[in-house]
Design an enzyme around this catalytic site. Structure first.
Site, PDB file in Angstrom:
ATOM      1  N   HIS A 122      15.459  43.366 -11.313  1.00 48.48           N
ATOM      2  CA  HIS A 122      15.953  45.069 -10.925  1.00 48.48           C
ATOM      3  C   HIS A 122      15.637  45.373  -9.750  1.00 48.48           C
ATOM      4  CE1 HIS A 122      16.723  48.873 -12.033  1.00 48.48           C
ATOM      5  NE2 HIS A 122      17.879  48.782 -12.095  1.00 48.48           N
ATOM      6  N   HIS A 126      21.505  51.541  -3.787  1.00 48.07           N
ATOM      7  CA  HIS A 126      21.612  51.830  -5.991  1.00 48.07           C
ATOM      8  C   HIS A 126      22.572  52.966  -5.521  1.00 48.07           C
ATOM      9  CE1 HIS A 126      20.404  53.022  -9.576  1.00 48.07           C
ATOM     10  NE2 HIS A 126      20.922  52.518 -10.004  1.00 48.07           N
TER      11      HIS A 126
HETATM   12 CA    CA Z   1      22.022  48.101 -10.566  1.00 50.38          CA
END
Ligand code: CA
Length: 331
Positions: free
Chosen positions: A27, A69
């Site tokens: 992630h 992000h």
């Molecule tokens: Ca993501």
């Protein structure tokens, strides 16, 4: 003398066949250790044996896909010091207001809140000069590492805020499909997943823009205001059946698939419902340093792996999940 080669081969084949560990999705790279989405965080996740490494994408002013992000860059870079007069009226700095050359001059730091307090104080707090990475760099890096190591690590690519990008005059979904095609990665066997929270844009990727690579519909909660998608509908059998018409799986938030009662994890039933609809289930996000009180890494990973039999796990700590999987396979 070792085992005969064919026995080693058969043992490997058999262990892979019976174990079926969930794939490990790094992630935002090795974000538990290094600032998220940087090339350095990618390389570390690669060395930790991630199956897939995640890229979240936004567009620069001049249309380059950059690995970030958020549409804002003030909590992950030094933009406020470097370009103090480039904030919008809301006080935020937006990646899309800067061209790539400008973005490349910024220093990436470990994520903070808007008052510069670290979100995860135990993580990287140095002031190394990390840069914002581009999707081209992440595509190249993994391709080159795979070619040299013989590994087959994949990409796990999310387009962020596609509707907002359209309102800003840029079509991020379209740019992604064109980029994947340039890299010969827009086909069903490509070792990557594309992911999106916005149902309308997930469908558009598949049905209008010609995305052929595997697609994951991410599941949020309506009150996060992630998009105008009705996530309550996507939690129903009907919603899941609709997802199955255009996508290969779902990416739910862990609390949507596991509920915690008296220190024990119980299935909510959603993962099974999705699997019954023929969908892969890749929950997010396992974080060793942000577990519920009284819960260990092993308790959560066992619940995901043994109770739910999920197909993949998003994690900031690839090393922890890989070690867990190896230990399970050796039992
Ligand atoms: Ca993501």
């Amino acid at each position: 003398m070792g085992y005969p080669a064919y026995l080693v081969f058969l043992t490997l084949l058999f262990s892979q066949f019976i174990s079926a560990s969930p794939v490990v999705i790094a992630h935002r790279g090795a974000s538990g250790y290094l600032p998220e989405h940087t090339n350095e965080a990618l390389v570390m996740a690669y060395m930790q044996n991630a199956d897939y490494i995640e890229q979240d994408l936004v567009l620069s002013k001049d249309g380059h896909l950059v690995v970030l992000h958020d549409i804002h860059i003030d909590t992950t870079t030094n933009v406020a010091q470097a370009f103090p007069d480039r904030k919008r009226d809301d006080g935020r700095y937006y990646a899309i207001d800067f061209n790539l050359v400008e973005l490349k001059t910024l220093q990436v730091n470990e994520r903070t809140d808007r008052h510069q307090n670290p979100i995860y104080p135990t993580r990287f707090q140095g002031d190394t000069d990390f840069q914002i990475a581009t999707l081209d760099e992440h595509l190249n890096l993994i391709q080159q590492l795979n070619r040299q190591t013989g590994e087959n690590t994949g990409w796990y690519i999310e387009i962020k805020a596609p509707q907002w990008h359209l309102q800003q005059g840029q079509d991020i979904a379209k740019v992604l499909v064109e980029t994947l095609a340039q890299y010969q990665l827009n086909h069903p066997q490509a070792n990557l997943f594309v992911q999106c929270f916005d149902l309308k844009h997930s469908k558009r990727l598949r049905q209008q823009l010609g995305l052929k690579a595997p697609l994951i519909q991410l599941i949020a909660e309506n009150d996060w205001q992630e998009s105008d998608t009705d996530y309550n509908y996507l939690k129903t059998t009907q919603g899941l059946a609709e997802i199955a018409t255009f996508a290969e799986g779902i990416g739910p938030w862990i609390p949507q698939v596991l509920s915690l009662k008296n220190g024990q994890y119980l299935s909510t039933g959603y993962a099974e419902q999705a699997q019954n609809a023929g969908l892969l289930v890749h929950p997010y996000t396992f974080r060793r340093d942000a577990l519920p009180e009284g819960i260990t890494s092993e308790m959560l990973l066992k619940a995901l792996t043994h109770q739910l039999k999920v197909d993949g796990i998003f994690t900031d700590f690839t090393d922890v999940v890989v070690r867990f999987n190896q230990a399970q396979e050796q039992r």
